[in-house]
Design an enzyme around this catalytic site. Sequence first.
Site, PDB file in Angstrom:
ATOM      1  N   ASP A  57      60.402 -14.832   1.581  1.00 21.36           N
ATOM      2  CA  ASP A  57      60.989 -15.420   2.784  1.00 21.36           C
ATOM      3  C   ASP A  57      61.428 -14.296   3.726  1.00 21.36           C
ATOM      4  OD1 ASP A  57      62.028 -17.183   4.589  1.00 21.36           O
ATOM      5  OD2 ASP A  57      63.598 -17.979   3.289  1.00 21.36           O
ATOM      6  N   ASP A  84      57.129 -18.191   8.143  1.00 18.66           N
ATOM      7  CA  ASP A  84      57.869 -17.029   7.636  1.00 18.66           C
ATOM      8  C   ASP A  84      58.135 -17.081   6.140  1.00 18.66           C
ATOM      9  OD1 ASP A  84      59.585 -19.175   7.765  1.00 18.66           O
ATOM     10  OD2 ASP A  84      61.283 -18.034   8.535  1.00 18.66           O
ATOM     11  N   GLU A  85      57.480 -17.959   5.421  1.00 16.69           N
ATOM     12  CA  GLU A  85      57.716 -18.004   3.975  1.00 16.69           C
ATOM     13  C   GLU A  85      56.511 -18.583   3.250  1.00 16.69           C
ATOM     14  OE1 GLU A  85      60.573 -20.938   2.519  1.00 16.69           O
ATOM     15  OE2 GLU A  85      60.751 -21.723   4.557  1.00 16.69           O
TER      16      GLU A  85
END
Length: 412
Positions: free
Chosen positions: A27, A121-122
Amino acid sequence: MSRKQQMPRPGTDLGADDTGCPILHVDMDAFYASVELRERPELKGAPVIIGAPGARGVVLSATYEARRFGVHSAMPMTRARRLCPQAVIIPPSRGKYAEVSRGVMEIFRTFTPEVEPIASDEAFLDVGGARKRLGPPAAIAAMIRGQVAREHGITCSVGVANSKFVAKLASQHCKPDGLLVVPVDKVVDFLHPLPVGALWGVGERTEQSLVRLGIRTVGELAGVPVATLQRHLGQAAGAHLAALAWGRDERPVTPHVPDKSIGAEETFATDVDDPVKIRRELLRLSERVAARLREGGHVGRTVSVKLRRADFSTISRSRTLREPTDVAQVLYATACDLYTAAGLEKVRLRLVGVRVENLRPAGEVTRQLGLGERETGWREAEQAMDRAARRFGRDAVLPASLVRPPFDGMDP
């Protein structure tokens, strides 16, 4: 920072035994803000908020310095400014974030093909097949963190565990810029002190129901019979939470999950009842959706519009086309028809959206022209716009009606 991220760090020394822990959750830390700070290093250590500065804007990302004042993602910008008036506000640059996201995901895939992105983003990674080549999971996690920092100048936090659920919790616990291994024999020790709100599927209403039953921690939930949970929460939810309370999560990492739909929407800075402005926004959104379809190699048959009135009531209308498309002009014409048919041309609107569903790979579709029908050339023109956008930026080439004057009541 969301409510579920505001959790205490585990009180037990978990150790670093990653045997049987092939699942990573990676993350990025304050992703949008971190990307912006690469170009504005003088703001490091200061409270920074990413979001549209207008009264209708919401927080997209915030540095940890801003989060200490209570600022978190999805918070109205007006409230964020009240909580942290000294914060620096930076309008979002979505193209920049998408470029970094693609680069980060490419790094993940150099370590393992088993990558399941769950946001820009993860992602979850299964590195079980990479052990012989690269070493144990914790070492792979450290290598990923180092490569992301070197190539993109941002940090990430990584949870290492035997399941997706526990790995995601672990990454939240070691933020920012951390790495946490939850050994298989320490999963229960890790989970049971946590508040029940840490469990996937426990929203505010479910948490309130559990608190009324005297259940405040995951450990207390684990001690309740499944039948009791099912009686109060429903069959599926009760069984789901009972399993999670003991760390049971059998879901595999699933790469290449196909998109079910692609859409875009816009909240106006002030409510709009001018059909010309509404249609212009529908064109802008259709352009964005079509570009994303082409970028992903998709075409779609079902076009829908979302129309939210000033009183927050929302209606949706959809139409299935004769053949799938990735052409903005087709989406736009359909969206305008749906807007007209909804009978809201004189109604003040707060938000509009365009979405395409029933997606198929573009390579599987061959367009058949009818007798005497000529190709319009729109697809070729829009593909040329895509090439210009990749080279010069998204706004390098626009339809003439989208080259609008400033201060027309919409967010930039």
